[in-house]
Design a protein around this motif. Sequence first.
Motif, PDB file in Angstrom:
ATOM      1  N   PRO B 459      24.918-102.589  16.648  1.00 17.49           N
ATOM      2  CA  PRO B 459      24.975-103.484  15.484  1.00 17.49           C
ATOM      3  C   PRO B 459      23.748-103.290  14.590  1.00 17.49           C
ATOM      4  N   GLY B 460      23.837-103.850  13.410  1.00 14.43           N
ATOM      5  CA  GLY B 460      22.711-103.746  12.491  1.00 14.43           C
ATOM      6  C   GLY B 460      21.506-104.500  12.992  1.00 14.43           C
ATOM      7  N   VAL B 461      20.329-104.006  12.656  1.00 15.19           N
ATOM      8  CA  VAL B 461      19.096-104.620  13.148  1.00 15.19           C
ATOM      9  C   VAL B 461      18.250-105.075  11.968  1.00 15.19           C
ATOM     10  N   SER B 462      17.365-105.997  12.243  1.00 16.13           N
ATOM     11  CA  SER B 462      16.407-106.443  11.241  1.00 16.13           C
ATOM     12  C   SER B 462      15.087-106.706  11.946  1.00 16.13           C
ATOM     13  N   ASP B 463      14.018-106.595  11.209  1.00 16.75           N
ATOM     14  CA  ASP B 463      12.699-106.778  11.811  1.00 16.75           C
ATOM     15  C   ASP B 463      12.427-108.267  12.006  1.00 16.75           C
ATOM     16  N   ALA B 464      11.346-108.553  12.702  1.00 22.17           N
ATOM     17  CA  ALA B 464      11.027-109.932  13.047  1.00 22.17           C
ATOM     18  C   ALA B 464      10.788-110.767  11.798  1.00 22.17           C
ATOM     19  N   ALA B 465      11.229-112.002  11.869  1.00 20.41           N
ATOM     20  CA  ALA B 465      10.955-112.964  10.796  1.00 20.41           C
ATOM     21  C   ALA B 465       9.498-113.405  10.899  1.00 20.41           C
ATOM     22  N   LEU B 466       9.077-114.184   9.911  1.00 23.20           N
ATOM     23  CA  LEU B 466       7.667-114.582   9.865  1.00 23.20           C
ATOM     24  C   LEU B 466       7.277-115.410  11.086  1.00 23.20           C
ATOM     25  N   GLY B 467       8.136-116.374  11.432  1.00 21.66           N
ATOM     26  CA  GLY B 467       7.833-117.223  12.581  1.00 21.66           C
ATOM     27  C   GLY B 467       7.739-116.423  13.873  1.00 21.66           C
ATOM     28  N   GLU B 468       8.637-115.464  14.007  1.00 23.41           N
ATOM     29  CA  GLU B 468       8.634-114.641  15.223  1.00 23.41           C
ATOM     30  C   GLU B 468       7.379-113.780  15.278  1.00 23.41           C
ATOM     31  N   THR B 469       7.007-113.213  14.143  1.00 24.06           N
ATOM     32  CA  THR B 469       5.790-112.402  14.116  1.00 24.06           C
ATOM     33  C   THR B 469       4.576-113.259  14.455  1.00 24.06           C
ATOM     34  N   TRP B 470       4.577-114.468  13.947  1.00 19.78           N
ATOM     35  CA  TRP B 470       3.433-115.351  14.206  1.00 19.78           C
ATOM     36  C   TRP B 470       3.335-115.719  15.674  1.00 19.78           C
ATOM     37  N   TYR B 471       4.447-116.078  16.286  1.00 16.28           N
ATOM     38  CA  TYR B 471       4.321-116.548  17.670  1.00 16.28           C
ATOM     39  C   TYR B 471       3.937-115.404  18.599  1.00 16.28           C
ATOM     40  N   LEU B 472       4.509-114.228  18.334  1.00 18.68           N
ATOM     41  CA  LEU B 472       4.125-113.066  19.139  1.00 18.68           C
ATOM     42  C   LEU B 472       2.681-112.668  18.841  1.00 18.68           C
ATOM     43  N   GLY B 473       2.320-112.795  17.572  1.00 20.60           N
ATOM     44  CA  GLY B 473       0.951-112.458  17.192  1.00 20.60           C
ATOM     45  C   GLY B 473      -0.073-113.372  17.829  1.00 20.60           C
TER      46      GLY B 473
END
Lengths: 614, 529
Positions: B459-473
């Motif tokens: 399926p199509g993919v998309s990069d992490a959203a802002l919230g996801e990047t923040w929590y992982l960051g």
Amino acid sequence: MPVLLIAPFASFLLALSSVRTRRSASATAMFGTVVSLLLTLLVAWGLARRSTPYVASYQYINMSVAFSGPTNFQTFAINLVFHVDHLTVIALLMIEVCVIAAIGWHQLMGRSEPGAARFHALITLLLFACTGVLVSWDLAELFGFWALAGALTYLLLTHRWGFDEAASRARIALALPFLTDLSLLCGIAWLYARYGTQNLATLLPILHTNPGWTVRSIVVGSVLLFVGVAGRLALWPLSGWLTMTSATAPTAASAIAQSAWPVVGIVVLYRLTPIFAASNRQTLQAFLVACAVSAVIAGATSLVGNGPRRVITLAGSGAVAVAAAVVINGAYHQPATFAIAGVAAVLAVAPARAAALLAASTIANAMRTDDMAEMGEAWRRMRASSGALLASAIVIGLAASGALAFGVSSRSRLGIALGEAVLLLAVGAIRVFFGASFGILRRRRAFDPDRVREPEGARGFPYWLAVASAALLVASFLTGWLNFLDGQKHPAAGPLAIALWAAVAIVGFAACALVFTRGKDGALALSAFGGGFLGRYAAGGLGIVDRFLVEPTTDAGRRVSDWIAAGDGALGRFATASGQLALAAGRGPALPIVVGLAIVLAVVFALVAPGIAR
Amino acid sequence: MTLSAITQQSVGAGIFSSAFLLSILIWLPVIVAVGIAIMPNPRGRYDTLIKQIAFFANLVTMFILFIAYHQFENFLPTMQYEEKIAWLPAIGVTYHLGVDGPGIAMLMLSGLVGIASVLASIGIRERVRTYFALLLLAQASVNGAIVARDMFVLILFWGASIVPIALLILGWGGPRRVGAAWRLVGYWGLGTAALAVGVLALYAVTGGRTFDMETLLGTAQSPRIQIGVSIAMIVAGATRLPLFPLHGWLRDALAEAPVGVAVVVSGAASRLGAFLLLRVVIGAEPAAAHLLSPVLAALAALTVGYAALAAIRSVDIRHAGAYLAMVPGGITLLGLAAISPLGIAGSVLSLFTGGLAAALIAGVCATMSERAQTRSLLLLSGLAPRMPNIAWIFLLAAFALLGVPVFASFASEVMTFFGAFKTQPIGAFAVAIGLAITAVALAALLGRVLFGSPNSDAPGVSDAALGETWYLGILAGALLWIGLFPGGPKIPGTDTPLFDPGFVSQIAAGVSDITSNYTLPAPAAPAAQ
């Protein structure tokens, strides 16, 4: 002195935060590396005016863990201990020169490589990590930089995202060296557990005087340390992470890995030899045998297969193995100061490997083939790259001769084995030159030999790198160079010994020249057959290991997971059923249930209680 | 219940000083949870506001934690920020809270994971009010279990964490959420029962007058009692951490739970298992610890090895992430099994670093599966060019798990291995082999998912959203910060801390007391030559 570390790290931060285009990325990396080179020269100039090394110490971790017991175990500390001597700066200079050449070559020849910003940022960080290893005098600190360099090497070797073959081959670049890195960590931990210190300055004097020391503890520690270093030196059979990625990784990445790691590894091996020497002679003999076997087999396997980059990698690994044997031999024969000759040999081999890889890749790219059987006429059409290849091959073949002349008797068993290795790797290294440079370059589909020419600008880097390696080769024969490297006086090697060992390599060159002159196609067909044979058996062996070891083991893990899940499910269903039974019992008539329960309990009691049944 | 408050003023002066600092860390999330639960939210009109409230509640909690961390006196061997209120005097129960070095490490972990879990839950759309109320309750119960100094209170908080987490999985989980939730309840219930048995045994042996931890754990007991209690605690800890073979809940719970819940479970709630072992078995039952240390080392080796092998054969990325999240727990246990001062200190640091690493790997696998719209490793391939942010964080998570330098897990692994090689060399070697297999598993996973050729059937993919990047960051950043500055950044040329007193320094408080039972004897002088 900390600027030696700060410069490449600052370059990395700059690349990470601001650089976006390919050209600016490579320019930033080149700038950072050149600055590092200049700073290293500055430190070298300062060292030339003093007799003692530079030493500085900074605290990283300091934690009080106990208030009683042996004092050296009451506090745990990892200090960033920087120790810069002549050997450090020369090794660092070699790495920086190789990195500059690789970056320069990549600027021109790596235009089609994706992720330029990422690539160059990782190179500068790798330079930082290698610098950290070379200046570290605390083993935990050394391991920190070592493991970081390992992780960065993996990222560089797996740089080509989106290609299955590159991705699958790069897996070994993480897994295999990590295993040996763990061995290094275990060795350091083992020694710490017995001595309470990991600083070389305090550890080495107490190897035989610390209460509770035993020969066994030093032997175990030595073995673990040796395996750890051997992995990054890529001594056969631990060379797979270099050979398998030599064709799929970006050439510049492969060149840096094959030049930086031998230098770093041999310096660390040299610094650890006092620990090896403190163990017993049997351990050192085992190390010598391992190095000799590695050198011979690496040299032998460089004779089969027609992939030029793989052959160069194997020949280089063989040369490093010979040099490592000389270093270990220095610990075996006490007092011996010729171990540094092995280090000097690797300092010559490292830029030669890089130069050979860059030149071979230039030729392979121009001829659009990675098979020596399809190459030819490079001496006529691409003189500079071909010449660089020739010079590098000669250096790889001859590099160990000086080291062997200093410290290994040609009449000993070790000498015979290493001589055989030198012969084999000389043949292996030079056959790449002959295979690419001579013979007919045949026309193929969509390939016109007349269009093969030296790419402008890129010819200089392998060429000058080869010249540098040749200069270092000559220096490695001089006692003055060895005296400078380790600050000790060395007796000169006899000219006959030098001539003898050099003759071994020259015989190898001549034999290869003869064979290729008589029949290049036949020779390459034979090596292709040998390579195919070896590849099939290697694949078969790996298949057996996979089928009888890896698959059953991993399958066991999967089955246990499934059983546990099934068991939980059964337990849950049992709980549900018993609960439903209890509910049903609660709704049913009481008297029959009580009577039935009493009968069941009586039977159970009768069965389990001894004496009742009688 | 009479409120005869016996309070102790918070140690140290500063920006914020409260006699009930630890109670705030527990009850503030509860109050906010109750507030969220009762506030009207017609047709989801206030969903965003609810998420903001939950986030800021965690932020305030983290702020208070930072102050507590800064004011913490690392040279004091006693409990700090103590609160003691008589609660059930008839059975000797007091509302007794306190924290030492290991406790402050766990609280910081819980705070960071709490913020990360809220950010990871930004994408929740259904029954938002209930979700965040339960999430805050879960965080509160974990905080309570960390700071409890009364064993009865500990059991309450320990068991209380089961309910909100199970409900979260049941209400917002994946297709197999029912089984996952019940497994979690079953295993954690078993662990709670074992904990209760152990605590009641201690209670009975010490005269049945009080549940106070210092009394129960400070009273000398016979080796037989110690062994029995320790076995019960090991069962309780093994079900929570988890350890092989009591890990059956982990795979499905982390795979089916929403991302935020997976982060809380793997990062904070599961670390309570090791924390319990440290407090009770290692800290208070030295005879049993000496006897059972080979068992603990074996469990550690089995856990790491099994987790790595199972991860290699996984075909579901979230399953792989769940198995890999077990590895830090095994390393923590190795440090405890070493029963040497350095090994125990390493395991204290590993409580924090392992929790972050586990949360990071579980979280990034979950986020990747959501962004790639599939969990199947047969379909996930060559995602790095299309999801560069997640790809880089995945790499960071892999390196953090392996203990690559620059990450805080390097320091904890070094200390653990250095401490373990003296007393448990075989266990240490076995764990090292397990780590090597973990590297193989990660290499295979990274090579397939990130660096291979893209799969056209996926399926199509998309990069992490802002919230996801923040929590992982946040999780990765914390690991990097402690890894780069374990002793805190100092003013150049001095030993004066700049703005961080040094995590390693702060968590050392109380460690020497725990290790005092395990100091190594001075070796014999070498025989005359």
